[in-house]
Design a protein around this motif. Structure first.
Motif, PDB file in Angstrom:
ATOM      1  N   ILE A 120       0.864  -1.177   0.000  1.00 16.33           N
ATOM      2  CA  ILE A 120       0.000   0.000   0.000  1.00 16.33           C
ATOM      3  C   ILE A 120       0.904   1.232   0.000  1.00 16.33           C
ATOM      4  N   ALA A 121       0.650   2.149  -0.930  1.00 18.43           N
ATOM      5  CA  ALA A 121       1.434   3.384  -1.050  1.00 18.43           C
ATOM      6  C   ALA A 121       0.580   4.557  -0.602  1.00 18.43           C
ATOM      7  N   PHE A 122       1.046   5.251   0.444  1.00 26.93           N
ATOM      8  CA  PHE A 122       0.361   6.442   0.940  1.00 26.93           C
ATOM      9  C   PHE A 122       1.051   7.675   0.380  1.00 26.93           C
ATOM     10  N   THR A 123       0.270   8.523  -0.279  1.00 26.94           N
ATOM     11  CA  THR A 123       0.797   9.762  -0.832  1.00 26.94           C
ATOM     12  C   THR A 123       0.098  10.938  -0.170  1.00 26.94           C
ATOM     13  N   CYS A 124       0.906  11.898   0.252  1.00 30.65           N
ATOM     14  CA  CYS A 124       0.400  13.125   0.855  1.00 30.65           C
ATOM     15  C   CYS A 124       0.883  14.297   0.002  1.00 30.65           C
ATOM     16  N   PRO A 125      -0.046  15.015  -0.653  1.00 29.26           N
ATOM     17  CA  PRO A 125       0.339  16.110  -1.547  1.00 29.26           C
ATOM     18  C   PRO A 125       0.280  17.496  -0.900  1.00 29.26           C
ATOM     19  N   ASP A 126       0.478  17.574   0.408  1.00 37.61           N
ATOM     20  CA  ASP A 126       0.243  18.827   1.125  1.00 37.61           C
ATOM     21  C   ASP A 126       1.507  19.598   1.504  1.00 37.61           C
ATOM     22  N   GLY A 127       2.589  19.402   0.759  1.00 35.37           N
ATOM     23  CA  GLY A 127       3.835  20.091   1.060  1.00 35.37           C
ATOM     24  C   GLY A 127       3.711  21.601   1.056  1.00 35.37           C
ATOM     25  N   ALA A 128       2.964  22.173   0.113  1.00 34.69           N
ATOM     26  CA  ALA A 128       2.823  23.630   0.039  1.00 34.69           C
ATOM     27  C   ALA A 128       2.094  24.174   1.272  1.00 34.69           C
ATOM     28  N   ALA A 129       1.056  23.489   1.719  1.00 37.72           N
ATOM     29  CA  ALA A 129       0.310  23.927   2.905  1.00 37.72           C
ATOM     30  C   ALA A 129       1.187  23.845   4.158  1.00 37.72           C
ATOM     31  N   ILE A 130       2.000  22.798   4.246  1.00 35.08           N
ATOM     32  CA  ILE A 130       2.910  22.665   5.379  1.00 35.08           C
ATOM     33  C   ILE A 130       3.944  23.787   5.346  1.00 35.08           C
ATOM     34  N   ALA A 131       4.522  24.044   4.184  1.00 31.82           N
ATOM     35  CA  ALA A 131       5.516  25.120   4.045  1.00 31.82           C
ATOM     36  C   ALA A 131       4.917  26.461   4.440  1.00 31.82           C
ATOM     37  N   GLN A 132       3.675  26.711   4.031  1.00 31.06           N
ATOM     38  CA  GLN A 132       3.003  27.969   4.373  1.00 31.06           C
ATOM     39  C   GLN A 132       2.806  28.092   5.882  1.00 31.06           C
ATOM     40  N   ALA A 133       2.365  27.022   6.524  1.00 27.05           N
ATOM     41  CA  ALA A 133       2.143  27.051   7.975  1.00 27.05           C
ATOM     42  C   ALA A 133       3.443  27.291   8.730  1.00 27.05           C
ATOM     43  N   VAL A 134       4.515  26.640   8.295  1.00 25.87           N
ATOM     44  CA  VAL A 134       5.820  26.825   8.942  1.00 25.87           C
ATOM     45  C   VAL A 134       6.290  28.262   8.746  1.00 25.87           C
ATOM     46  N   ALA A 135       6.160  28.793   7.538  1.00 22.34           N
ATOM     47  CA  ALA A 135       6.579  30.177   7.262  1.00 22.34           C
ATOM     48  C   ALA A 135       5.763  31.160   8.097  1.00 22.34           C
ATOM     49  N   GLU A 136       4.450  30.953   8.200  1.00 20.23           N
ATOM     50  CA  GLU A 136       3.604  31.842   8.986  1.00 20.23           C
ATOM     51  C   GLU A 136       3.957  31.775  10.465  1.00 20.23           C
ATOM     52  N   SER A 137       4.219  30.581  10.977  1.00 20.09           N
ATOM     53  CA  SER A 137       4.579  30.448  12.385  1.00 20.09           C
ATOM     54  C   SER A 137       5.908  31.136  12.677  1.00 20.09           C
ATOM     55  N   ARG A 138       6.859  30.993  11.776  1.00 16.98           N
ATOM     56  CA  ARG A 138       8.139  31.671  11.960  1.00 16.98           C
ATOM     57  C   ARG A 138       7.974  33.188  11.910  1.00 16.98           C
ATOM     58  N   ALA A 139       7.090  33.665  11.039  1.00 20.61           N
ATOM     59  CA  ALA A 139       6.890  35.110  10.894  1.00 20.61           C
ATOM     60  C   ALA A 139       6.139  35.718  12.080  1.00 20.61           C
ATOM     61  N   THR A 140       5.164  34.980  12.615  1.00 21.83           N
ATOM     62  CA  THR A 140       4.307  35.537  13.665  1.00 21.83           C
ATOM     63  C   THR A 140       4.647  35.042  15.061  1.00 21.83           C
ATOM     64  N   GLY A 141       5.329  33.911  15.157  1.00 20.33           N
ATOM     65  CA  GLY A 141       5.589  33.311  16.458  1.00 20.33           C
ATOM     66  C   GLY A 141       4.392  32.554  17.006  1.00 20.33           C
ATOM     67  N   GLU A 142       3.294  32.532  16.253  1.00 18.63           N
ATOM     68  CA  GLU A 142       2.080  31.843  16.678  1.00 18.63           C
ATOM     69  C   GLU A 142       2.020  30.445  16.063  1.00 18.63           C
ATOM     70  N   GLY A 143       1.251  29.586  16.711  1.00 13.40           N
ATOM     71  CA  GLY A 143       1.076  28.235  16.197  1.00 13.40           C
ATOM     72  C   GLY A 143       0.167  28.215  14.980  1.00 13.40           C
ATOM     73  N   ARG A 144       0.370  27.245  14.134  1.00 18.11           N
ATOM     74  CA  ARG A 144      -0.462  27.027  12.953  1.00 18.11           C
ATOM     75  C   ARG A 144      -0.765  25.536  12.864  1.00 18.11           C
ATOM     76  N   THR A 145      -1.938  25.209  12.349  1.00 16.65           N
ATOM     77  CA  THR A 145      -2.272  23.803  12.131  1.00 16.65           C
ATOM     78  C   THR A 145      -2.556  23.577  10.655  1.00 16.65           C
TER      79      THR A 145
END
Length: 176
Positions: A120-145
């Protein structure tokens, strides 16, 4: 919440740290050593990272003695490990370099649609959303989900299960 126009855009290309991380984990021997040290159950289950890009990741799990359930299919927890690892590898890649970011799974839902046998191959295509959340958290200091969707397909291409893994990202405070 700050104006989203004021936030930095998520990186669309690899940072040098992310590219180095990807090279490390795409080496089968280095990934096996990492899993043996940090994710021993994933190592025992035989999970394999078959692809990792800034956009998506694919992890496989195979039906075998250590992954079986009494119904002659892959145990749901082994499927969940593979689904989580597909999103988790992207998350680990995105937090490389720059200000430290803590990451944690805060939710998990699953839908099963077919008996899981074979590979079984699991594929997750959400790299852009993860990158955005990490960038926003770094910019604001707030948590993101981010809710990441990992879709598991059998060798015939049929959907076996869909997992939604909710990740929380929070930039750590800078010491200094």
């Amino acid at each position: 919440m700050p104006d989203s126009a004021a936030l930095p855009p998520a990186p669309t290309a690899d940072s040098p740290a992310a590219a180095a991380f990807r090279r490390q984990v795409l080496s089968p021997a280095k990934l096996r050593l990492f899993m043996l040290r940090k994710l021993p159950m994933a190592w025992l289950a035989g999970l394999r990272l078959v692809s990792l890009t800034p956009e998506a990741a694919t992890v496989t799990v195979r039906y075998k003695y250590l992954t079986q359930n009494p119904f002659r299919s892959i145990y749901f927890a082994c499927l969940a490990m593979a689904a989580e690892l597909a999103s988790g590898m992207q998350a680990m890649m995105q937090v490389q370099g720059g200000r430290a970011v803590s990451m944690l799974v805060v939710g998990l839902t699953a839908e099963f649609s077919k008996k899981a046998v074979g590979t079984i191959a699991f594929t997750c295509p959400d790299g852009a959303a993860i990158a955005q959340a990490v960038a926003e958290s770094r910019a604001t200091g707030e948590g993101r989900t981010v809710v990441c969707t990992s879709t598991g397909r059998d060798e015939a291409g049929d959907v076996v299960a869909v997992f939604r893994v909710t990740w929380s990202f929070r930039a750590k405070k800078e010491v200094g």
